[in-house]
Motif scaffolding. Structure first.
Motif, PDB file in Angstrom:
ATOM      1  N   MET A 232      -5.324  -2.769  -3.213  1.00  0.00           N
ATOM      2  CA  MET A 232      -6.590  -2.890  -3.945  1.00  0.00           C
ATOM      3  C   MET A 232      -7.219  -4.247  -3.648  1.00  0.00           C
ATOM      4  O   MET A 232      -6.540  -5.270  -3.652  1.00  0.00           O
ATOM      5  N   THR A 233      -8.504  -4.268  -3.403  1.00  0.00           N
ATOM      6  CA  THR A 233      -9.177  -5.525  -3.101  1.00  0.00           C
ATOM      7  C   THR A 233      -9.340  -6.356  -4.352  1.00  0.00           C
ATOM      8  O   THR A 233      -9.408  -5.835  -5.461  1.00  0.00           O
ATOM      9  N   PRO A 234      -9.430  -7.718  -4.237  1.00  0.00           N
ATOM     10  CA  PRO A 234      -9.579  -8.546  -5.417  1.00  0.00           C
ATOM     11  C   PRO A 234     -10.784  -8.185  -6.259  1.00  0.00           C
ATOM     12  O   PRO A 234     -10.748  -8.252  -7.474  1.00  0.00           O
ATOM     13  N   GLY A 235     -11.899  -7.847  -5.662  1.00  0.00           N
ATOM     14  CA  GLY A 235     -13.093  -7.492  -6.418  1.00  0.00           C
ATOM     15  C   GLY A 235     -13.781  -6.349  -5.709  1.00  0.00           C
ATOM     16  O   GLY A 235     -14.627  -6.572  -4.868  1.00  0.00           O
TER      17      GLY A 235
ATOM     18  N   VAL B 178     -11.336   5.518   8.323  1.00  0.00           N
ATOM     19  CA  VAL B 178     -10.633   5.858   7.078  1.00  0.00           C
ATOM     20  C   VAL B 178      -9.142   5.984   7.331  1.00  0.00           C
ATOM     21  O   VAL B 178      -8.317   5.441   6.577  1.00  0.00           O
ATOM     22  N   ALA B 179      -8.774   6.675   8.402  1.00  0.00           N
ATOM     23  CA  ALA B 179      -7.356   6.865   8.700  1.00  0.00           C
ATOM     24  C   ALA B 179      -6.664   5.534   8.946  1.00  0.00           C
ATOM     25  O   ALA B 179      -5.536   5.304   8.474  1.00  0.00           O
ATOM     26  N   THR B 180      -7.327   4.644   9.673  1.00  0.00           N
ATOM     27  CA  THR B 180      -6.737   3.334   9.970  1.00  0.00           C
ATOM     28  C   THR B 180      -6.563   2.517   8.691  1.00  0.00           C
ATOM     29  O   THR B 180      -5.512   1.900   8.466  1.00  0.00           O
ATOM     30  N   LEU B 181      -7.593   2.507   7.857  1.00  0.00           N
ATOM     31  CA  LEU B 181      -7.523   1.744   6.617  1.00  0.00           C
ATOM     32  C   LEU B 181      -6.498   2.322   5.652  1.00  0.00           C
ATOM     33  O   LEU B 181      -5.757   1.586   4.999  1.00  0.00           O
ATOM     34  N   ARG B 182      -6.447   3.646   5.582  1.00  0.00           N
ATOM     35  CA  ARG B 182      -5.482   4.277   4.681  1.00  0.00           C
ATOM     36  C   ARG B 182      -4.053   3.957   5.124  1.00  0.00           C
ATOM     37  O   ARG B 182      -3.181   3.680   4.295  1.00  0.00           O
ATOM     38  N   ALA B 183      -3.827   3.975   6.415  1.00  0.00           N
ATOM     39  CA  ALA B 183      -2.491   3.653   6.938  1.00  0.00           C
ATOM     40  C   ALA B 183      -2.100   2.213   6.628  1.00  0.00           C
ATOM     41  O   ALA B 183      -0.909   1.896   6.494  1.00  0.00           O
TER      42      ALA B 183
ATOM     43  N   GLU C  80     -14.557   1.760   1.800  1.00  0.00           N
ATOM     44  CA  GLU C  80     -14.497   0.607   2.690  1.00  0.00           C
ATOM     45  C   GLU C  80     -14.959   0.970   4.097  1.00  0.00           C
ATOM     46  O   GLU C  80     -15.649   0.185   4.760  1.00  0.00           O
ATOM     47  N   ALA C  81     -14.594   2.157   4.557  1.00  0.00           N
ATOM     48  CA  ALA C  81     -15.008   2.587   5.896  1.00  0.00           C
ATOM     49  C   ALA C  81     -16.526   2.633   6.009  1.00  0.00           C
ATOM     50  O   ALA C  81     -17.112   2.176   6.997  1.00  0.00           O
ATOM     51  N   LEU C  82     -17.192   3.180   4.994  1.00  0.00           N
ATOM     52  CA  LEU C  82     -18.646   3.250   5.020  1.00  0.00           C
ATOM     53  C   LEU C  82     -19.271   1.860   5.058  1.00  0.00           C
ATOM     54  O   LEU C  82     -20.240   1.607   5.783  1.00  0.00           O
ATOM     55  N   LEU C  83     -18.713   0.949   4.284  1.00  0.00           N
ATOM     56  CA  LEU C  83     -19.240  -0.415   4.256  1.00  0.00           C
ATOM     57  C   LEU C  83     -19.046  -1.121   5.597  1.00  0.00           C
ATOM     58  O   LEU C  83     -19.944  -1.805   6.090  1.00  0.00           O
ATOM     59  N   LEU C  84     -17.889  -0.960   6.190  1.00  0.00           N
ATOM     60  CA  LEU C  84     -17.628  -1.598   7.485  1.00  0.00           C
ATOM     61  C   LEU C  84     -18.516  -1.005   8.573  1.00  0.00           C
ATOM     62  O   LEU C  84     -19.040  -1.727   9.431  1.00  0.00           O
TER      63      LEU C  84
ATOM     64  N   ALA D  26      -9.811  -4.864  12.183  1.00  0.00           N
ATOM     65  CA  ALA D  26      -8.605  -5.659  12.432  1.00  0.00           C
ATOM     66  C   ALA D  26      -8.407  -6.702  11.339  1.00  0.00           C
ATOM     67  O   ALA D  26      -7.280  -6.933  10.881  1.00  0.00           O
ATOM     68  N   ARG D  27      -9.479  -7.341  10.919  1.00  0.00           N
ATOM     69  CA  ARG D  27      -9.374  -8.342   9.850  1.00  0.00           C
ATOM     70  C   ARG D  27      -8.929  -7.691   8.550  1.00  0.00           C
ATOM     71  O   ARG D  27      -8.089  -8.230   7.822  1.00  0.00           O
ATOM     72  N   ARG D  28      -9.489  -6.530   8.245  1.00  0.00           N
ATOM     73  CA  ARG D  28      -9.115  -5.851   6.999  1.00  0.00           C
ATOM     74  C   ARG D  28      -7.673  -5.359   7.047  1.00  0.00           C
ATOM     75  O   ARG D  28      -6.923  -5.503   6.073  1.00  0.00           O
ATOM     76  N   VAL D  29      -7.272  -4.786   8.156  1.00  0.00           N
ATOM     77  CA  VAL D  29      -5.909  -4.287   8.303  1.00  0.00           C
ATOM     78  C   VAL D  29      -4.902  -5.439   8.207  1.00  0.00           C
ATOM     79  O   VAL D  29      -3.787  -5.274   7.694  1.00  0.00           O
ATOM     80  N   ALA D  30      -5.309  -6.625   8.656  1.00  0.00           N
ATOM     81  CA  ALA D  30      -4.433  -7.801   8.581  1.00  0.00           C
ATOM     82  C   ALA D  30      -4.311  -8.337   7.161  1.00  0.00           C
ATOM     83  O   ALA D  30      -3.525  -9.266   6.920  1.00  0.00           O
ATOM     84  N   GLY D  31      -5.067  -7.770   6.220  1.00  0.00           N
ATOM     85  CA  GLY D  31      -4.921  -8.143   4.826  1.00  0.00           C
ATOM     86  C   GLY D  31      -6.020  -9.018   4.269  1.00  0.00           C
ATOM     87  O   GLY D  31      -5.979  -9.400   3.091  1.00  0.00           O
TER      88      GLY D  31
END
Length: 272
Positions: free
Chosen positions: A1-4, A24-29, A38-42, A54-59
């Protein structure tokens, strides 16, 4: 879950886009709870998608990847290394607005990116607003978000000009309130990407609240108020700290998410 969590408002992108399903699949994984939003926003961001993913997947927090966080009706610019405004803090901003009289004077201590001061600017064009943070990275970011607020860098009251002493109607602060021993329980994206001093509230989480309360009556006008967000389980201790500092304590809560704002009112008359 994101901070905000940032909500989705992404014209021109929809779920039928093949890139959407892949993202979506990448983010969900990677464990992103709100992968679809998040996918729509990116995808709507317009910058190079693979780099953002890559930045999001890295946390990295979504808000820092996007460069903004939603706060009420506002879009607050957020930089790496700055605390991400949380939606639950909207209660604190709303209560500060209610406590601010016409043509009043408000100070946002621990302002971070300036979300609360920006809310006050938007809601109360008649008010005089000041904002303070100890971190220059945060105050630089706050200046991006604030049109007419005086932003100062320094340690709480030390940053304020003496001309404000005894004149402030509202002191508002979203202080760190996680007890030091519980910092390790926070999500990694907060621990690794937000400054530790914005999260660590000391042994019981209320170190900065006490510092602010102890000197609040020196800076508030008679009847002025200080408002600080705390965890629900800290409420009674925080109210006692207000009482010890000569403030009349009260609180408001959001029963749905447990957000608690403790309010301390200065005496209506100064001691003779």
């Amino acid at each position: 879950m994101t901070p905000g969590r940032v909500t989705c408002d992404s014209p021109g992108v929809d779920g039928s886009d093949s890139r959407y399903a892949e993202t979506v699949a990448t983010l969900r994984a990677a464990g992103c709870v709100y992968a679809e939003d998040e996918a729509l926003l990116l995808l709507a961001d317009g910058r190079e998608l693979d780099s953002l993913i890559a930045r999001r997947v890295a946390g990295e927090p979504l808000e820092q990847v996007l460069g903004w966080a939603e706060f009420g009706t506002l879009r607050i610019a957020v930089r790496p290394g700055v605390f991400v405004p949380r939606r639950r803090t909207e209660l604190l901003a709303a209560q500060a607005t209610l406590c601010l009289p016409e043509d009043g004077l408000a100070v946002d201590l621990c302002c971070g990116a300036g979300a609360i001061a920006a809310w006050l600017e938007d809601a109360r064009p008649d008010a005089e607003i000041w904002a303070v943070d100890i971190d220059e990275v945060a105050t630089d970011c706050a200046r991006e978000n604030l049109a007419r607020t005086e932003v100062l860098t320094g340690d709480l009251y030390d940053a304020l000009p003496d001309s404000l002493r005894g004149r402030i109607d509202v002191l508002v602060a979203n202080t760190p309130y996680v007890p030091s021993a519980e910092i390790g329980l926070l999500p990694a994206e907060a621990r690794e990407h937000e400054p530790g001093h914005t999260l660590d509230g000391g042994p019981d989480g209320l170190t900065l609240l006490r510092r602010i309360a102890d000197h609040a009556t020196d800076w508030l006008r008679p009847g002025g108020r200080v408002l600080i967000e705390v965890a629900a389980g800290q409420r009674d201790t925080a109210l006692s700290a207000y009482g010890d500092a000569g403030l009349s304590p009260s609180y408001v809560e959001d029963a749905e998410d447990g957000t608690t704002v403790v309010i301390g009112q200065a005496p209506l008359r100064r001691p003779a």
